[in-house]
Design a protein around this motif. Structure first.
Motif, PDB file in Angstrom:
ATOM      1  N   ARG A 196       0.960  -1.197  -0.099  1.00  0.00           N
ATOM      2  CA  ARG A 196       0.074   0.074   0.016  1.00  0.00           C
ATOM      3  C   ARG A 196       0.803   1.266   0.228  1.00  0.00           C
ATOM      4  NH1 ARG A 196      -2.826   2.886   3.858  1.00  0.00           N
ATOM      5  NH2 ARG A 196      -1.880   1.623   5.423  1.00  0.00           N
ATOM      6  N   ASN A 197       1.842   1.508   0.725  1.00  0.00           N
ATOM      7  CA  ASN A 197       2.754   2.514   1.009  1.00  0.00           C
ATOM      8  C   ASN A 197       3.452   2.736  -0.449  1.00  0.00           C
ATOM      9  OD1 ASN A 197       2.410   3.243   3.598  1.00  0.00           O
ATOM     10  ND2 ASN A 197       3.712   1.836   4.270  1.00  0.00           N
ATOM     11  N   ALA A 198       4.109   1.533  -0.872  1.00  0.00           N
ATOM     12  CA  ALA A 198       4.826   1.698  -2.030  1.00  0.00           C
ATOM     13  C   ALA A 198       4.052   2.248  -3.285  1.00  0.00           C
ATOM     14  CB  ALA A 198       5.289   0.266  -2.571  1.00  0.00           C
ATOM     15  N   GLN A 199       2.689   1.918  -3.417  1.00  0.00           N
ATOM     16  CA  GLN A 199       1.956   2.229  -4.608  1.00  0.00           C
ATOM     17  C   GLN A 199       1.515   3.643  -4.372  1.00  0.00           C
ATOM     18  OE1 GLN A 199      -0.415  -0.936  -6.605  1.00  0.00           O
ATOM     19  NE2 GLN A 199      -0.300  -1.986  -4.680  1.00  0.00           N
ATOM     20  N   ALA A 200       1.322   3.985  -2.997  1.00  0.00           N
ATOM     21  CA  ALA A 200       0.929   5.422  -2.773  1.00  0.00           C
ATOM     22  C   ALA A 200       2.231   6.323  -3.219  1.00  0.00           C
ATOM     23  CB  ALA A 200       0.507   5.458  -1.544  1.00  0.00           C
ATOM     24  N   LYS A 201       3.383   5.901  -3.035  1.00  0.00           N
ATOM     25  CA  LYS A 201       4.452   6.582  -3.168  1.00  0.00           C
ATOM     26  C   LYS A 201       4.895   6.749  -4.661  1.00  0.00           C
ATOM     27  CE  LYS A 201       7.510   5.946   0.482  1.00  0.00           C
ATOM     28  NZ  LYS A 201       8.498   5.266   1.205  1.00  0.00           N
ATOM     29  N   LEU A 202       4.508   5.575  -5.560  1.00  0.00           N
ATOM     30  CA  LEU A 202       4.694   5.687  -7.139  1.00  0.00           C
ATOM     31  C   LEU A 202       3.744   6.525  -7.466  1.00  0.00           C
ATOM     32  CD1 LEU A 202       5.468   3.706  -9.293  1.00  0.00           C
ATOM     33  CD2 LEU A 202       3.428   2.614  -9.327  1.00  0.00           C
ATOM     34  N   LYS A 203       2.675   6.561  -7.159  1.00  0.00           N
ATOM     35  CA  LYS A 203       1.847   7.552  -7.586  1.00  0.00           C
ATOM     36  C   LYS A 203       2.051   9.032  -7.228  1.00  0.00           C
ATOM     37  CE  LYS A 203      -3.431   7.301  -8.020  1.00  0.00           C
ATOM     38  NZ  LYS A 203      -4.534   6.840  -7.435  1.00  0.00           N
ATOM     39  N   ARG A 204       2.232   9.286  -6.080  1.00  0.00           N
ATOM     40  CA  ARG A 204       2.420  10.654  -5.482  1.00  0.00           C
ATOM     41  C   ARG A 204       3.651  11.287  -6.179  1.00  0.00           C
ATOM     42  NH1 ARG A 204       3.014   9.382  -0.372  1.00  0.00           N
ATOM     43  NH2 ARG A 204       5.505   9.577  -0.311  1.00  0.00           N
ATOM     44  N   LYS A 205       4.839  10.435  -6.768  1.00  0.00           N
ATOM     45  CA  LYS A 205       5.810  10.938  -7.128  1.00  0.00           C
ATOM     46  C   LYS A 205       5.878  11.098  -8.670  1.00  0.00           C
ATOM     47  CE  LYS A 205       8.493   9.620  -3.167  1.00  0.00           C
ATOM     48  NZ  LYS A 205       9.738  10.073  -2.457  1.00  0.00           N
ATOM     49  N   GLY A 206       4.980  10.031  -9.296  1.00  0.00           N
ATOM     50  CA  GLY A 206       4.794   9.932 -10.602  1.00  0.00           C
ATOM     51  C   GLY A 206       6.049   9.145 -11.168  1.00  0.00           C
ATOM     52  N   ALA A 207       6.692   8.148 -10.468  1.00  0.00           N
ATOM     53  CA  ALA A 207       7.642   7.254 -11.248  1.00  0.00           C
ATOM     54  C   ALA A 207       6.933   6.189 -12.066  1.00  0.00           C
ATOM     55  CB  ALA A 207       8.444   6.850 -10.021  1.00  0.00           C
ATOM     56  N   ASP A 208       7.933   5.662 -12.827  1.00  0.00           N
ATOM     57  CA  ASP A 208       7.328   4.592 -13.834  1.00  0.00           C
ATOM     58  C   ASP A 208       7.289   3.323 -13.120  1.00  0.00           C
ATOM     59  OD1 ASP A 208       7.450   6.327 -16.020  1.00  0.00           O
ATOM     60  OD2 ASP A 208       9.112   6.357 -16.120  1.00  0.00           O
ATOM     61  N   MET A 209       8.374   3.195 -12.148  1.00  0.00           N
ATOM     62  CA  MET A 209       8.120   1.942 -11.347  1.00  0.00           C
ATOM     63  C   MET A 209       8.848   1.993 -10.044  1.00  0.00           C
ATOM     64  SD  MET A 209      10.892  -1.724 -12.031  1.00  0.00           S
ATOM     65  CE  MET A 209       9.928  -1.771 -13.590  1.00  0.00           C
ATOM     66  N   ILE A 210       8.324   1.430  -9.190  1.00  0.00           N
ATOM     67  CA  ILE A 210       8.968   1.413  -7.852  1.00  0.00           C
ATOM     68  C   ILE A 210       9.248   0.053  -7.200  1.00  0.00           C
ATOM     69  CG2 ILE A 210       7.899   1.760  -5.238  1.00  0.00           C
ATOM     70  CD1 ILE A 210       8.343   4.413  -6.010  1.00  0.00           C
ATOM     71  N   VAL A 211      10.538   0.007  -6.463  1.00  0.00           N
ATOM     72  CA  VAL A 211      11.020  -1.223  -6.042  1.00  0.00           C
ATOM     73  C   VAL A 211      10.960  -1.037  -4.487  1.00  0.00           C
ATOM     74  CG1 VAL A 211      13.011  -2.671  -5.835  1.00  0.00           C
ATOM     75  CG2 VAL A 211      12.790  -1.286  -8.031  1.00  0.00           C
ATOM     76  N   ALA A 212       9.942  -1.906  -4.090  1.00  0.00           N
ATOM     77  CA  ALA A 212       9.602  -1.938  -2.630  1.00  0.00           C
ATOM     78  C   ALA A 212      10.218  -2.708  -1.809  1.00  0.00           C
ATOM     79  CB  ALA A 212       8.134  -2.111  -2.428  1.00  0.00           C
ATOM     80  N   ASN A 213      11.096  -2.416  -0.738  1.00  0.00           N
ATOM     81  CA  ASN A 213      11.652  -3.203   0.100  1.00  0.00           C
ATOM     82  C   ASN A 213      11.562  -3.087   1.847  1.00  0.00           C
ATOM     83  OD1 ASN A 213      13.472  -1.177  -0.166  1.00  0.00           O
ATOM     84  ND2 ASN A 213      15.223  -2.611   0.150  1.00  0.00           N
ATOM     85  N   LEU A 214      11.328  -4.214   2.342  1.00  0.00           N
ATOM     86  CA  LEU A 214      10.948  -4.107   3.845  1.00  0.00           C
ATOM     87  C   LEU A 214      12.151  -3.889   4.247  1.00  0.00           C
ATOM     88  CD1 LEU A 214       8.377  -4.547   5.390  1.00  0.00           C
ATOM     89  CD2 LEU A 214       9.020  -6.891   5.539  1.00  0.00           C
ATOM     90  N   VAL A 215      12.662  -2.760   4.845  1.00  0.00           N
ATOM     91  CA  VAL A 215      13.865  -2.608   5.758  1.00  0.00           C
ATOM     92  C   VAL A 215      13.851  -2.905   7.057  1.00  0.00           C
ATOM     93  CG1 VAL A 215      14.539  -0.811   3.955  1.00  0.00           C
ATOM     94  CG2 VAL A 215      13.086   0.015   5.997  1.00  0.00           C
ATOM     95  N   ALA A 216      12.859  -3.715   7.663  1.00  0.00           N
ATOM     96  CA  ALA A 216      12.958  -4.342   8.946  1.00  0.00           C
ATOM     97  C   ALA A 216      13.216  -5.798   9.043  1.00  0.00           C
ATOM     98  CB  ALA A 216      11.355  -3.687   9.597  1.00  0.00           C
ATOM     99  N   GLY A 217      13.746  -6.127   9.973  1.00  0.00           N
ATOM    100  CA  GLY A 217      13.848  -7.660  10.004  1.00  0.00           C
ATOM    101  C   GLY A 217      15.212  -7.981   9.578  1.00  0.00           C
ATOM    102  N   LYS A 218      15.440  -9.531   9.902  1.00  0.00           N
ATOM    103  CA  LYS A 218      16.697  -9.975   9.594  1.00  0.00           C
ATOM    104  C   LYS A 218      16.921 -10.119   7.900  1.00  0.00           C
ATOM    105  CE  LYS A 218      19.666 -13.190  12.318  1.00  0.00           C
ATOM    106  NZ  LYS A 218      19.861 -14.390  12.515  1.00  0.00           N
TER     107      LYS A 218
END
Ligand code: CTP
Ligand code: CA
Length: 228
Positions: free
Chosen positions: A159-181
């Motif tokens: 949800r967050n990544a797709q909102a970011k993609l839309k808000r910024k107007g990028a062609d592609m977003i690579v979403a990564n979880l930056v918590a956890g091992k």
């Protein structure tokens, strides 16, 4: 075997990759930053070079040797990354913003070192919001240029990544979880999900080198009509 296959599918393409954290000074000896290692950006730059691209890497401070065959420009602050990247934008076929750009900078960094004897109270800093480089690039995108952003999330990745993609107007977003091992920052492996404005494309997990090639495979497919 896929990694050894030196496809030249980026031959002649000019690509700008950003990597690493930025550092925002509090005073001449202290700064605010984040845990980005620069490894994902390094893997992308190396993979692009292997696949024939002409690569410029703009990086914040990292502990990695400059990659072979690539033009590397070092920056420190978000503001420096902004001016460097915006100056280089016009000539690129592809821009990948893998850098973890600081969102805020101390508004009035002290010009001399803050001394603990200076006052009985702790220092207080006001922060200003930095320019969003990715959003700026997308707003000034020349025709034929493809722009990929990253999304570092600690929860609700999709949800967050797709909102970011839309808000910024990028062609592609690579979403990564930056918590956890074994995920995201500092480690050699990563697990990502790729989104375009049309929705979820795919996911990729493995070493950052493998993930970089997977991302580039998707970019090539998406750019089939753009780069004829
Ligand atoms: N980015 C940028 N300029 C900034 C901040 C981020 O270009 N000042 C880029 C990053 O390089 C990344 C993308 O925007 O490609 C998303 O960064 P991220 O920190 O995940 O998103 P933000 O929009 O900053 O939102 P938040 O940190 O609040 O989640
Ligand atoms: Ca951010």
């Amino acid at each position: 075997a896929k990694l050894l296959d030196k496809r030249n599918d980026f031959s002649g393409r000019k690509v700008l990759v950003t990597a690493g954290p930025t550092r925002e000074p509090l005073d001449p000896v202290r700064y605010v930053s984040n845990h980005s290692s620069g490894k994902m950006g390094w893997s992308l730059a190396n993979a692009l070079y292997q696949r024939g691209a002409e690569v410029t890497l703009v990086s914040g401070p990292v502990h990695l040797d400059p990659p072979y065959g690539i033009t590397k420009i070092s920056v420190e602050t978000a503001d420096q990354m902004y001016s460097t990247v915006t100056q280089l934008q016009a000539n690129q076929d592809l821009i990948i913003m893998a850098a973890a750009v600081a969102d805020f900078s101390p508004a009035n960094p002290y010009s001399i070192k803050w001394k603990k004897t200076q006052d009985i109270t702790v220092p207080e800093f006001q922060f200003t919001t930095n320019q969003d480089i990715l959003a700026h690039l997308c707003q000034h995108r020349p025709s034929g240029q493809y722009i990929v952003g990253f999304a570092a999330e600690t929860c609700d990745v999709s949800r967050n990544a797709q909102a970011k993609l839309k808000r910024k107007g990028a062609d592609m977003i690579v979403a990564n979880l930056v918590a956890g091992k074994n995920k995201g920052f500092t480690v050699d492996t990563n697990r990502v999900e790729l989104f375009t404005p049309q929705g979820r494309l795919t996911e990729s997990a493995g070493t950052k080198d493998q993930v970089a090639h997977d991302i580039l495979d998707q970019v090539v497919q998406q750019c089939q009509d753009l780069w004829i």
